[in-house]
Design a protein around this motif. Structure first.
Motif, PDB file in Angstrom:
ATOM      1  N   SER A  67     -60.958 -40.648 -44.576  1.00 18.84           N
ATOM      2  CA  SER A  67     -61.852 -39.536 -44.879  1.00 18.84           C
ATOM      3  C   SER A  67     -62.617 -39.691 -46.185  1.00 18.84           C
ATOM      4  O   SER A  67     -63.572 -38.953 -46.439  1.00 18.84           O
ATOM      5  CB  SER A  67     -61.065 -38.214 -44.917  1.00 18.84           C
ATOM      6  OG  SER A  67     -60.124 -38.226 -45.979  1.00 18.84           O
ATOM      7  N   ARG A  68     -62.230 -40.656 -47.021  1.00 19.66           N
ATOM      8  CA  ARG A  68     -62.944 -40.823 -48.293  1.00 19.66           C
ATOM      9  C   ARG A  68     -62.745 -42.236 -48.826  1.00 19.66           C
ATOM     10  O   ARG A  68     -61.947 -43.015 -48.308  1.00 19.66           O
ATOM     11  CB  ARG A  68     -62.453 -39.812 -49.327  1.00 19.66           C
ATOM     12  CG  ARG A  68     -60.963 -39.925 -49.650  1.00 19.66           C
ATOM     13  CD  ARG A  68     -60.576 -38.926 -50.719  1.00 19.66           C
ATOM     14  NE  ARG A  68     -59.177 -39.079 -51.110  1.00 19.66           N
ATOM     15  CZ  ARG A  68     -58.643 -38.556 -52.208  1.00 19.66           C
ATOM     16  NH1 ARG A  68     -59.413 -37.863 -53.041  1.00 19.66           N
ATOM     17  NH2 ARG A  68     -57.370 -38.736 -52.492  1.00 19.66           N
ATOM     18  N   SER A 110     -66.687 -34.284 -41.671  1.00 22.99           N
ATOM     19  CA  SER A 110     -67.992 -34.856 -42.016  1.00 22.99           C
ATOM     20  C   SER A 110     -68.163 -36.275 -41.499  1.00 22.99           C
ATOM     21  O   SER A 110     -69.292 -36.793 -41.442  1.00 22.99           O
ATOM     22  CB  SER A 110     -68.197 -34.832 -43.535  1.00 22.99           C
ATOM     23  OG  SER A 110     -67.322 -35.739 -44.189  1.00 22.99           O
ATOM     24  N   ARG A 155     -63.458 -44.428 -45.849  1.00 16.64           N
ATOM     25  CA  ARG A 155     -64.693 -43.855 -45.313  1.00 16.64           C
ATOM     26  C   ARG A 155     -65.794 -44.910 -45.267  1.00 16.64           C
ATOM     27  O   ARG A 155     -66.568 -44.974 -44.297  1.00 16.64           O
ATOM     28  CB  ARG A 155     -65.136 -42.673 -46.169  1.00 16.64           C
ATOM     29  CG  ARG A 155     -66.344 -41.934 -45.617  1.00 16.64           C
ATOM     30  CD  ARG A 155     -66.805 -40.833 -46.549  1.00 16.64           C
ATOM     31  NE  ARG A 155     -67.929 -40.103 -45.983  1.00 16.64           N
ATOM     32  CZ  ARG A 155     -67.821 -39.031 -45.206  1.00 16.64           C
ATOM     33  NH1 ARG A 155     -66.629 -38.548 -44.934  1.00 16.64           N
ATOM     34  NH2 ARG A 155     -68.897 -38.431 -44.728  1.00 16.64           N
ATOM     35  N   SER A 173     -63.800 -33.077 -45.317  1.00 21.56           N
ATOM     36  CA  SER A 173     -64.126 -34.497 -45.463  1.00 21.56           C
ATOM     37  C   SER A 173     -63.898 -35.258 -44.162  1.00 21.56           C
ATOM     38  O   SER A 173     -64.649 -36.179 -43.832  1.00 21.56           O
ATOM     39  CB  SER A 173     -63.300 -35.117 -46.595  1.00 21.56           C
ATOM     40  OG  SER A 173     -61.910 -34.968 -46.343  1.00 21.56           O
ATOM     41  N   SER A 174     -62.878 -34.860 -43.412  1.00 23.96           N
ATOM     42  CA  SER A 174     -62.628 -35.497 -42.115  1.00 23.96           C
ATOM     43  C   SER A 174     -63.687 -35.106 -41.098  1.00 23.96           C
ATOM     44  O   SER A 174     -64.194 -35.943 -40.341  1.00 23.96           O
ATOM     45  CB  SER A 174     -61.242 -35.116 -41.596  1.00 23.96           C
ATOM     46  OG  SER A 174     -60.224 -35.534 -42.484  1.00 23.96           O
TER      47      SER A 174
END
Length: 248
Positions: A12-13, A45, A17, A42-43
């Motif tokens: 997620s980042r 997105s 990501r 964040s997930s």
């Protein structure tokens, strides 16, 4: 064209990501993003990332300290999404929250780092092993660090008595996978000192303004090693993002 399937933890980042974005932009790709909280912003997105032709993204829950999450994720992938193999699995999820010396590191902090960075990839590997073996080129990559090196320890003289040993466990596991599976490509990829939240926090802890590499530089180097690497060229090695090799 055969669909290539990637699974990336900690997706997620940061580096995770960046890897999702890089692979998902290619055609005929399935990227499985393993995240702690699929419902988190964040997930969620991740779904807005650009996708190559006939490529798609699947998000599953894998919390690194959970012995059962990876197995449950595999069941979901098989039964709900029809995933019948995995080609590349990248154990990226990790923590780095302490910069103590050996004589002062709190044991609960050390234990937490080992649980996430050491045990987490083992839980993952045991769950994904049957699907990875079905690939024509099974590739298992651990995102490691020279801070977990024993032979090259003097080249990274930073206090990391929680993070370093936890990465040494990951390194051992990934290297052992190479020798236990003659058909696997298994290696450690070091992203360098990338400008992620974790990287920049580490930089500030040692008196630097920010980390050294952009996420794009780090991710591109890792992707190149995965794309071009063979069992002979990268297997059982600790490969730096710039293509060089670091001692174990």
């Amino acid at each position: 064209m055969t669909n290539t399937v990637y699974l990336i933890t900690g997706a997620s980042r940061g580096i995770g990501r960046g890897l999702v974005e890089k692979f998902l932009a290619r055609p005929n790709i399935t990227v499985i993003a393993a995240v702690r909280d699929p419902a988190g912003a964040s997930s969620q997105s991740l779904q807005s990332l650009s996708k190559g032709e006939s490529s798609h993204l699947i998000t599953v829950k894998v919390e690194s300290t959970s012995p059962t999450d990876p197995e449950a994720a595999m069941e979901t992938l098989i039964n709900k999404h029809g995933i019948d193999h995995l080609d590349v699995v990248i154990a990226n999820a990790c923590i780095s929250e302490d910069f103590s010396t050996v004589h002062e590191v709190p044991i609960p902090v050390l234990r937490k780092h080992i649980e996430v960075n050491g045990f987490g990839p083992i839980y993952l590997y045991q769950a994904i092993y049957p699907l990875l073996k079905k690939s024509e080129k099974p590739t298992f990559v651990g995102i490691g660090s020279p801070l977990g090196s024993i032979g090259g320890m003097e080249q990274r003289p930073y206090s990391c008595a929680a993070y370093g040993p936890s990465k040494a466990i990951l390194h051992w596991i990934v290297r052992k996978i190479h020798f236990e599976n003659e058909e696997f490509v298994s290696f450690i990829a070091d992203p360098g000192f990338p400008q992620t939240d974790m990287g920049n926090a580490g930089a500030k802890a040692v008196g630097l303004e920010k980390a050294f590499q952009t996420v794009e530089e780090s991710v591109s180097g890792i992707v190149k090693a995965i794309d071009e690497g063979t069992r002979e060229s990268v297997g059982a090695q600790l490969r730096i993002w710039d293509g060089s090799q670091f001692p174990w």
